[in-house]
Design an enzyme around this catalytic site. Structure first.
Site, short mmCIF file in Angstrom:
data_model
loop_
_atom_site.label_atom_id
_atom_site.label_comp_id
_atom_site.label_asym_id
_atom_site.label_seq_id
_atom_site.Cartn_x
_atom_site.Cartn_y
_atom_site.Cartn_z
N LYS A 56 0.79 -1.32 0.10
CA LYS A 56 0.01 -0.04 -0.01
C LYS A 56 0.79 1.07 0.14
CE LYS A 56 -3.90 2.16 2.60
NZ LYS A 56 -4.83 2.17 3.74
N SER B 89 -9.82 2.29 2.73
CA SER B 89 -8.86 2.81 1.92
C SER B 89 -7.89 2.13 1.31
CB SER B 89 -8.08 4.01 2.64
OG SER B 89 -7.20 3.35 3.80
N SER C 15 -10.13 -0.25 6.84
CA SER C 15 -9.48 -0.08 5.73
C SER C 15 -9.09 -1.04 5.17
CB SER C 15 -8.48 1.02 5.62
OG SER C 15 -9.07 2.19 5.41
N1 GLN Z 1 -13.20 4.18 5.82
C1 GLN Z 1 -12.65 4.70 7.10
C2 GLN Z 1 -12.10 6.10 6.95
O1 GLN Z 1 -12.52 6.96 5.97
C3 GLN Z 1 -11.33 3.98 7.74
C4 GLN Z 1 -10.13 4.33 6.74
C5 GLN Z 1 -9.01 3.73 7.58
O2 GLN Z 1 -8.99 2.56 8.09
N2 GLN Z 1 -7.70 3.99 7.08
O3 GLN Z 1 -11.59 6.77 7.66
#
Ligand code: GLN
Length: 468
Positions: free
Chosen positions: A76, A151, A175
């Site tokens: 990532k 994400s 995420s």
């Molecule tokens: N979808 C969540 C957010 O928008 C989680 C993001 C993550 O786990 N990095 O913050």
């Protein structure tokens, strides 16, 4: 030729001379090429991967290879690898090269895993759809009109599209698990304090954890056993040793009633989970509904805390030390303001501003400190359930992957995508998404299992049993 999707099989095939590691890497590179429209990779480390494959093949031939020889990994774009670009999918870090490697990268390399490329994600890991990347959205390999989740959308899609064996992502509020569910692969968020965050670009440090995506539980275990454990660069790591071996037994499982009653839960997703629960009962497990009264508080609490932490963590991107510097700046102040205004995307700026607001004098008690108290209640209730039950079971996501663009400019609708995943981050416990189901719309979706802290062994053992 179709290459297998499990490390132990790959290792024995290579050992038997059925194919070589450079051939395997070549096939992943072909898949990357074929699926380039999905925008999964921000960068492919082609020559380096092929060269590394030759070196590891020699070690395999000489019987000196490490335990992960044959594992091809996607990274990532918020995990540092020395001498390689890392941008957190943001314009503010465009062109920036890591000056050191994250602990996870070092440990994987030591074990003879090999990196194939840098994976797209939401900017600074903020998002649930991968539409917030400065480098364009990632498309779901099962249906390119749908999002892969976020994400770590690139990491999930990379494994689902067979462009690498495993990938690394980060999970602050879901995420890893949410994109794993949307893309039909396994994804694990380990216990907070299990894997070093050294070299992970910080979003919300009290919740950030790195974890693997894979096609099998076995490969997630293999990654975990190499990367977990203490590290002098991350003082939040626990001295608890992970015990990854666990025996099969009959479990006591809680399912959260409020999750199953939640408005917006797709009927097929609900039915699939209720049927699974009946199957588990028939197999001799105890599965009971438990009330979790804080479902509606989860997302607001997560948002206040993660935005607060993000506003502090992202203050380092100031146009002075590294990354983007505005050409319109005329003095120190405008260097800060213009570089940040031009370098960050809308969602990141929204979160920095909200985070600064909830931490500001006059509002701190009403928001930040209140959210900390709510976090404690969520944590206590989660621990209470997990002291009585082995696992908490919920759907990973309320529905399958949604259409690209369908959430438009509605941040609240996007934040609610995390409803079932943020609990594990707020409580610091491990959670896994298991790719068990396919919807009548053709898209995959996962079941989430949560265990108590440092019970990854038990969690993964049961995930394996469920997936069989
Ligand atoms: N979808 C969540 C957010 O928008 C989680 C993001 C993550 O786990 N990095 O913050």
């Amino acid at each position: 030729m179709e290459f297998p999707k499990k490390l132990t099989v790959i290792q024995s095939n290579i050992k038997n001379g059925e194919y070589t590691l450079p051939e395997l890497v070549d096939s992943y590179l072909n898949e990357i090429e074929k699926t380039s429209d999905l925008n999964i990779y921000l960068e492919v480390w082609k020559d380096e991967a092929l060269e590394k494959a030759e070196q590891i093949q020699k070690k395999i031939n000489a019987n000196t290879a490490g335990p992960l020889a044959g594992m091809v990994v996607g990274l990532k774009d918020n995990i540092c690898f020395v001498g390689h670009k890392v941008s957190a999918a943001s314009k503010i870090l465009e062109g920036f090269e890591s000056v050191y490697s994250s602990t996870v990268v070092e440990r994987l390399l030591e074990a003879d895993a090999l990196f194939i490329g840098r994976l797209n994600c939401d900017e600074f890991a903020m998002g649930s759809s991968n539409e917030k990347s400065a480098y364009g959205p990632v498309k779901n390999p099962h249906d390119p009109t749908c999002v892969p989740g976020g994400s770590s959308g690139g990491s999930a899609a990379a494994v689902a599209a067979n462009t690498c064996l495993v990938s690394l992502g980060s999970d602050t509020g879901g995420s890893i698990r949410q994109p794993a569910s949307f893309c039909g692969v396994f994804g694990l968020k380990p216990t907070y304090g299990t894997i070093s965050r050294h070299g992970l670009i910080a979003y919300a440090s009290s919740m950030d954890q790195i974890g693997p995506f894979a096609n099998s539980v076995e490969d997630m275990s293999a990654v975990l056993s190499v990367v977990a454990g203490q590290d002098e660069f991350d003082s939040t790591l626990s001295s608890n040793k992970l015990d990854l071996a666990a025996a099969s037994k009959k479990h006591k499982i809680a399912y959260l009633q409020e999750c199953f009653d939640a408005e917006g839960l797709d009927l097929e997703v609900k039915t699939a989970h209720l049927n699974k629960i009946e199957e588990l009962k028939a197999a001799g497990h105890t599965v009971e509904p438990v009330s979790f009264p804080y479902l509606d508080q989860l997302v607001p609490c997560y948002n206040v805390l993660s935005n607060a932490e993000a506003s502090s963590n992202l203050s380092r991107f100031d146009g002075m030390r590294y990354g983007y510097r505005s050409e319109n700046a005329v003095d120190l102040d405008t260097t800060y303001t213009k570089s940040r205004s031009e370098g960050f995307g809308t969602e990141v700026k929204r979160r920095i501003m909200l985070g600064t607001f909830v931490l500001s004098a006059g509002y701190y008690d009403a928001y930040y400190s209140k959210a900390q108290k709510v976090r404690r209640l969520i944590q206590d209730k989660t621990f209470e359930i997990l002291s009585e039950y082995d696992f908490i079971l919920t759907p990973t996501t309320p529905h399958t992957a949604f259409k690209i663009g369908s959430h438009g400019n509605d941040p609240i609708a996007m934040y609610l995508e995390d409803i079932f995943t943020v609990q594990a981050n707020l409580a610091g416990v491990p959670g896994v998404s298991i790719p068990l189901f396919t919807h009548s719309n053709g898209m995959p979706f996962g079941l989430q299992l949560i265990a108590h802290k440092f019970e990854e062994g038990k969690l993964l053992q049961f995930a394996e049993e469920l997936a069989d």
